[in-house]
Design an enzyme around this catalytic site. Structure first.
Site, PDB file in Angstrom:
ATOM      1  N   ASP A 169     -14.370  34.322   8.436  1.00 34.20           N
ATOM      2  CA  ASP A 169     -13.419  33.291   8.529  1.00 34.20           C
ATOM      3  C   ASP A 169     -14.238  32.026   7.935  1.00 34.20           C
ATOM      4  O   ASP A 169     -15.284  32.262   7.822  1.00 34.20           O
ATOM      5  CB  ASP A 169     -13.067  33.130   9.985  1.00 34.20           C
ATOM      6  CG  ASP A 169     -12.440  31.701  10.386  1.00 34.20           C
ATOM      7  OD1 ASP A 169     -11.399  31.562   9.580  1.00 34.20           O
ATOM      8  OD2 ASP A 169     -12.792  31.358  11.207  1.00 34.20           O
TER       9      ASP A 169
ATOM     10  N   ASP B 213     -13.655  32.546  14.501  1.00 30.80           N
ATOM     11  CA  ASP B 213     -13.691  31.926  15.639  1.00 30.80           C
ATOM     12  C   ASP B 213     -12.322  31.653  16.575  1.00 30.80           C
ATOM     13  O   ASP B 213     -12.264  31.079  17.331  1.00 30.80           O
ATOM     14  CB  ASP B 213     -14.457  30.452  15.713  1.00 30.80           C
ATOM     15  CG  ASP B 213     -13.312  29.778  14.776  1.00 30.80           C
ATOM     16  OD1 ASP B 213     -12.829  30.045  13.830  1.00 30.80           O
ATOM     17  OD2 ASP B 213     -13.201  28.514  15.241  1.00 30.80           O
TER      18      ASP B 213
HETATM   19 MG    MG Z   1     -11.425  29.521  12.229  1.00 35.09          MG
END
Ligand code: MG
Length: 397
Positions: A106, A298
């Site tokens: 990510d 996250d």
């Molecule tokens: Mg992120």
């Protein structure tokens, strides 16, 4: 291609719907629900739903979690179930023995820190250097909610795969012909028919939210993000209500929550998890048992990818978080700096493995001869060759 029946629960709309899904490359799989029924659902308990969006965003906010005693108390237990990927590095390497590692990363909050202005979420030079080295060792993809062009401008590495707009815009590394001509290689855009609608909604959201101080609307090509990062938390409910007032006119779009962000996307069954599967297929690992995907993220939207890995029983997910969160990831890292350290260790381990194989005259094969010691150093199969943390860092960077 046979259609598979899946049942999903759309938490945002508090309804359960049955959908048909086809595997890529055919980008079908729309949620089949009548406009009338959808509008009814939107009207029922609309206030409660807006509150749920806001509560969910608060739950994703680190400052909020820090101040929640019950969650803080759970830290120890959570760490036991989702140990640090750095602490467990040796076990992770053991699990990948004889398999091909593929990396999925990510961007926001993983490679770059979360900052107030999303346009300034730059990654550090050290991180870029680390990711460049990582891509030399393993196929590497960036999977982001951002528009692909924007995430590329942050990362600036041609050798990566990019899956922007939550995987709805996938592109492989650029290829150079013998005459040095660069050819673009867009692999997959399953929601291209939604482009005019997304553009229209973006303009409406900009107009509707302009009176809310700090609100920022971002056009991510195949989805729209409404950022709450700079909005007074007392105004979150009001802003979420404005977003809802626009969205209710678009039953073919749905809303998801992230870290201080509401995201509007097409109702196709496509997410970061589907993008991960598509990329694995594209890389030739469709039915392979010797592939070891590692996904680091996250955000709540990364959970789709964590779940896919867990369901496939292949590789693992790493959640980047300082605080306990419900997750399908196996391991955790606290912040982007720890992500960088983990990636560096992977690079070093791979480089030492290749050197050991080369020394033994075996050529490039299985990734096993390097042993990671408890103190963080790596030892080749030749016990005379050991590198310390210091020399390892200088070797890599
Ligand atoms: Mg992120």
């Amino acid at each position: 291609m046979a259609a598979a029946q899946n049942v999903i629960t759309d938490l945002n709309m508090a309804i359960t719907v049955t959908v048909s899904v086809q595997k890529p490359p055919a980008p079908h799989g729309y949620i089949s629900i009548s406009r009338k029924k959808l509008l009814q659902n939107l009207e029922i308990s609309a206030g409660a739903r807006v509150n749920a969006w806001v509560d969910s965003m608060r739950a994703s906010s680190p400052t909020h979690i820090k101040s929640t005693p019950s969650l803080s108390d759970d830290q120890g237990s959570w760490n036991l179930h989702h140990p640090s990927a750095l602490d467990m590095f040796e076990q992770i390497i053991d699990a990948s023995k004889g398999k091909k590692i593929v990396m999925f990363l990510d961007y926001d909050g993983t490679l770059s820190p979360i900052v107030e202005d999303p346009d300034r979420a730059f990654m550090s030079k050290k991180m870029r250097k680390t990711v460049r080295k990582l891509a030399k060792c393993f196929p590497t993809a960036i999977v982001s909610g951002r528009c692909r062009d924007k995430v590329y401008k942050f990362v600036k590495l041609d050798e990566l795969y990019y899956a922007g707009s939550h995987g709805m815009d996938i592109k492989g590394p650029e290829k150079r012909s013998k005459s040095n001509k660069v050819s673009e290689s867009v692999l997959f855009q399953p929601a291209s028919e939604f482009l005019p609608m997304i553009d229209e909604v973006y303009k409406q959201l900009v107009d509707t939210t302009k009176s809310t101080t700090g609100a920022k609307v971002e056009n991510n090509k195949f989805c729209v993000s409404v950022h709450f990062r700079c909005v007074d938390e007392k105004k979150w409910g009001e802003l979420a209500q404005k977003v809802r007032s626009v969205l209710k006119e678009y039953p073919k779009l749905r809303l998801t929550q992230g870290r201080k962000v509401l995201e509007i996307r097409p109702t196709i069954i496509w997410n970061k998890g589907k993008a991960l599967e598509f990329l694995l297929e594209s890389l030739g690992f469709a039915n392979c048992t010797d592939v070891f995907p590692v996904y680091i993220g996250d955000d709540r939207t990364d959970e789709d990818a964590f779940k896919i890995l867990r369901d496939r029983g292949q590789g693992f997910g790493i959640l980047v978080s300082k605080f306990p969160k419900e997750t399908s990831a196996s391991y955790s890292l606290q912040e982007p700096d720890e992500v960088m350290n983990f990636l560096r260790r992977l690079v070093e381990w791979k480089q030492l493995s290749l050197r050991a194989q080369s020394r033994m005259g075996k050529g490039p094969v299985a990734l096993t001869p390097c042993r990671v010691n408890s103190n963080g150093s790596c030892t080749l199969s030749d016990p005379q060759h050991t590198t310390s943390d210091k020399s390892r860092a200088s070797a890599i960077l």
